[in-house]
Design an enzyme around this catalytic site. Structure first.
Site, short mmCIF file in Angstrom:
data_model
loop_
_atom_site.label_atom_id
_atom_site.label_comp_id
_atom_site.label_asym_id
_atom_site.label_seq_id
_atom_site.Cartn_x
_atom_site.Cartn_y
_atom_site.Cartn_z
N GLU A 1 0.85 -1.21 0.00
CA GLU A 1 0.00 0.00 0.00
C GLU A 1 0.88 1.25 0.00
OE1 GLU A 1 -2.56 -1.37 3.41
OE2 GLU A 1 -4.13 -0.73 2.01
N GLU B 1 -3.78 -9.68 3.23
CA GLU B 1 -4.75 -9.44 4.30
C GLU B 1 -5.85 -10.49 4.32
OE1 GLU B 1 -3.41 -7.16 2.40
OE2 GLU B 1 -2.82 -5.44 3.62
#
Ligand code: NAI
Length: 680
Positions: A108, A128
């Site tokens: 990210e 995730e």
């Protein structure tokens, strides 16, 4: 003792020739803890007068994720989206300079930078989903803009990782170079469009249907893969609207049972595979592994050891059996080659490193010998007697027995501190779990070496004490017993199997028995005949099936019918009749069990046995039990294991389920301390 690091050390900023070099240094994986996030924000401020800034990491990897140990508490400022926004909005463009793993929050961060460069082989991903979450700092919004829908889908929804080369081919990184530092200056003076501002067409409806089907198939009952897909679809909306939705869902999912269970298992595996009692004990170096018995298990152990780089000598009873074992191991290695797990040259080297023989002499310089012959005490004792005549006193001696007592197997052997159990699971070249069994005289060096060996084989070692069935099979026996009582009292195999599959088990208890073969459980029951508590209920349906030759799938029939060699069993009216006859003979009036009754009672039986195993010191703690069941017995990771399940559902629910089990079969269950009525 190491000095405690000054917090301001986590992110260092140096300005050289107009370039701001920002280095994150938070070993082992540069996780983005609260302190790291705060210092990164500060660092962005410090480089605002530079022409260009470079963000890289010290150690063996770029940021490989968030600090999951912080996820149980309310999130602390600054949040990761604050950092990614600051990086993206920085007047000084940032180059992410990456190596190792760029995962989760790390990716990210990279996507928020103006440029991305990586060393060859760097891996990228948004894992995730594997801990029941979606990314929370714009990952699902920037990934489709940067990678396209397909790659973003595979990363976020299926947890796949990709190499720097694949990302470069997709246009998602600017450069792959061995010495990327030397190339940085070329980015001066350029300001590319922010990833979050790139336009992207919505996913075509036909693709959505495919993505949904694939995500559902991968999910096997979990919610996170589909949540990730939902969040990805928001990426066709303006970033400023969609990103807060992603963040809100990420925070909500942190509190979900699925994510809590997956995080529990993540930490449990790390703790259990490094037991406190073995800290600081250096393992022996191993180079040569001897394996005695090249049947189902021995061949699998040999293949796993060869793939891990060991020299292997496989000893069989005679020349013919040795040749057969060689053929089996070769087939397993060929399978690994075909699946792309090993290269052709590795395959060739592994075949060269394998010796198959019917004499013990070839094992003279083995560092570790693992016995995997028939499950028979005398056969095993004879193997170790023969082995100790040829190997030195340093050679570690291990048995792969499932149920026999290692103390009896090793009785009388010189230097018993080198003797232990290393219990693999079938198929041994695939299953992750290994129970490392501490016999009465096993020394810590032997245990530490077995843990290191299992780690080299990329397996999950769990320390177990000596008891019939150690940890995993003992719980399996209790689970099966409860399931068979339930059959007698009114349920059918297909109903119980469906209920346990609905809970998330890879298979129900009866179909699993059909796959393994009913003779294994029968042999266990027969062995236990001598010591079984006379008050314990004994249901004979399984024995009747064995008497009829219905030993399971390979025999063409077991709890189910397998007409014409079918792989999936079909409910068999003959078995229903057998069960009905048993009830009739024993004067049992069938009662009905709901799906929840079945799940709760069978899981309570497992949790109770698990807790007893901890009470008796056979397992170190509840986490070890959970790791055994999730890594070796098809218990869904996203349910966290039977002990975590018990904690989630609550003591009173577990106690009532145990009350029901005891009421149905008085005298058949012993309660663990934690589940006794009136116990806090
Ligand atoms: P298997 O019957 O497939 O293989 C046993 C092999 O040992 C045969 O190839 C036989 O020729 C060889 N053998 C017998 N006596 C020998 C001797 N004196 N010297 C050299 N070789 C000899 O049995 P399997 O399933 O591989 O089981 C082996 C051991 O592993 C048993 O103790 C079993 O309880 C244990 N185990 C089995 C599991 C399973 O799922 N089958 C799982 C975990 C452990």
């Amino acid at each position: 003792m190491k000095e405690r690091r000054d917090l301001s050390d986590l992110v260092r900023t140096e300005i050289r020739d107009g370039i701001g070099w920002v280095t994150l240094d938070n070993p082992p994986v540069n996780a983005t803890s609260t302190a790291v996030r705060a210092e990164l924000l500060e660092a962005v401020g410090k480089v605002q007068r530079c022409e260009l800034a470079v963000l890289s990491c010290a150690g063996k990897t770029f940021v490989a994720g968030g600090d999951m140990s912080e996820f149980d508490a309310p999130p602390q400022e600054p949040h990761l989206p604050d950092v990614t926004t600051a990086l993206e909005n920085s007047a000084t463009p940032f180059v992410a300079l990456m190596h190792g793993n760029v995962l989760g929050g790390g990716f990210e961060i990279a996507m928020a930078c103006a440029f991305r460069v990586a060393r060859p082989g760097t891996r990228f991903g948004l894992p995730e989903v594997n801990v029941g979450l979606i990314p929370g700092a714009g990952g699902t919004q920037r990934a489709p803009r940067l990678l396209g829908w397909e790659m973003a889908f595979q990363m976020a929804c299926l947890g796949k990782t990709f190499t720097a080369e694949a990302l470069f081919a997709a246009g998602a990184i600017d450069l792959v170079a061995d010495n990327p530092e030397a190339t940085i200056a070329q980015f001066k003076g350029h300001t590319p469009e922010r990833v979050s501002e790139r336009a992207i067409a919505p996913i075509p409806p036909s693709e959505i249907a495919r993505f949904k089907a694939q995500a559902r198939e991968f999910a096997k009952g979990r919610a996170a893969p589909l949540h990730n897909l939902t969040a990805l679809t928001w990426a066709s909306q303006p970033f400023a609207e969609a990103q807060p939705k992603e963040r809100a869902l990420h925070l909500e999912l942190r509190k979900s049972e699925e994510s809590i269970a997956l995080r529990h298992i993540f930490f449990a595996e790390r703790a259990v595979t490094r037991p406190a009692t073995l800290q600081g004990i250096a393992p022996h170096d191993l180079a040569h592994i001897a394996i005695i018995g090249g049947g189902l298990m021995g061949s699998g152990i040999a293949a796993a050891s060869l793939i891990a780089g060991y020299k292997v000598t496989l000893i069989e009873r005679d020349r013919q059996a040795a040749d057969a074992a060689r053929a089996t191991v070769t087939k397993l290695l060929q399978g690994a080659l075909d699946r792309g797990k090993i290269t052709r040259s590795a395959f060739d080297a592994q075949i060269d490193a394998l010796t198959t023989t019917d004499t013990y002499e070839a094992a003279t310089d083995a560092d570790l010998a693992i016995e995997a012959v028939f499950e028979d005490l005398d056969a095993k004792r004879a193997v170790f007697a023969a082995l100790t005549r040829v190997v030195g006193p340093q050679t570690l001696l291990a048995t792969n027995t499932s149920y026999l007592d290692p103390n009896a197997i090793f009785a009388g052997i010189d230097k018993p501190e080198r003797c232990l159990g290393i219990h693999f699971f079938s198929p041994a070249h695939i299953m992750k779990l290994v129970e490392v069994v501490k016999a009465d005289h096993t020394g810590d060096h032997a245990l530490a070496t077995a843990f290191a060996f299992a780690g080299k084989l990329r397996k999950t070692p769990v320390l177990a004490g000596v008891f019939d069935g150690f940890i995993g099979n003992r719980i399996l026996s209790a689970y099966r017993r409860a399931a068979e009582y339930m059959l007698a009292d009114g349920a059918l195999p297909q109903q119980i199997d469906a209920a346990m599959r609905a809970f998330g088990m890879a298979m129900g208890p009866f179909e699993a028995q059909d796959m393994a073969g009913l003779q294994i459980a029968q042999a266990n029951r027969q062995r236990q005949d001598a010591t079984r508590n006379p008050d314990e209920r004994y249901v004979t349906i399984s024995d009747k099936l064995c008497d009829m030759g219905r030993f399971g799938r390979r025999a063409g029939a077991g709890w189910y019918a397998y007409p014409d060699g079918a792989k999936t069993g079909q409910p068999d009216p003959l078995v229903d009749e057998l069960i009905a006859a048993y009830r009739h003979e024993n004067g049992l009036t069938p009662c009905s069990f709901s799906e929840t009754d079945i799940q709760t009672q069978l899981l309570a039986a497992m949790a109770n046995e698990g807790a007893r195993i901890v009470d008796e010191g056979i397992a170190e703690n509840a986490a070890a039990v959970d790791v055994v069941k999730t890594s070796g017995y098809g218990f869904p990771r996203w349910r966290g294991g039977p002990m975590h399940w018990a904690e989630t559902i609550g003591m009173s629910e577990v106690r009532s389920a145990l009350d029901a089990l005891e009421a149905a079969s008085p005298g058949s269950w012993q309660r663990a301390k934690a589940f006794q009525n009136g116990h806090n």
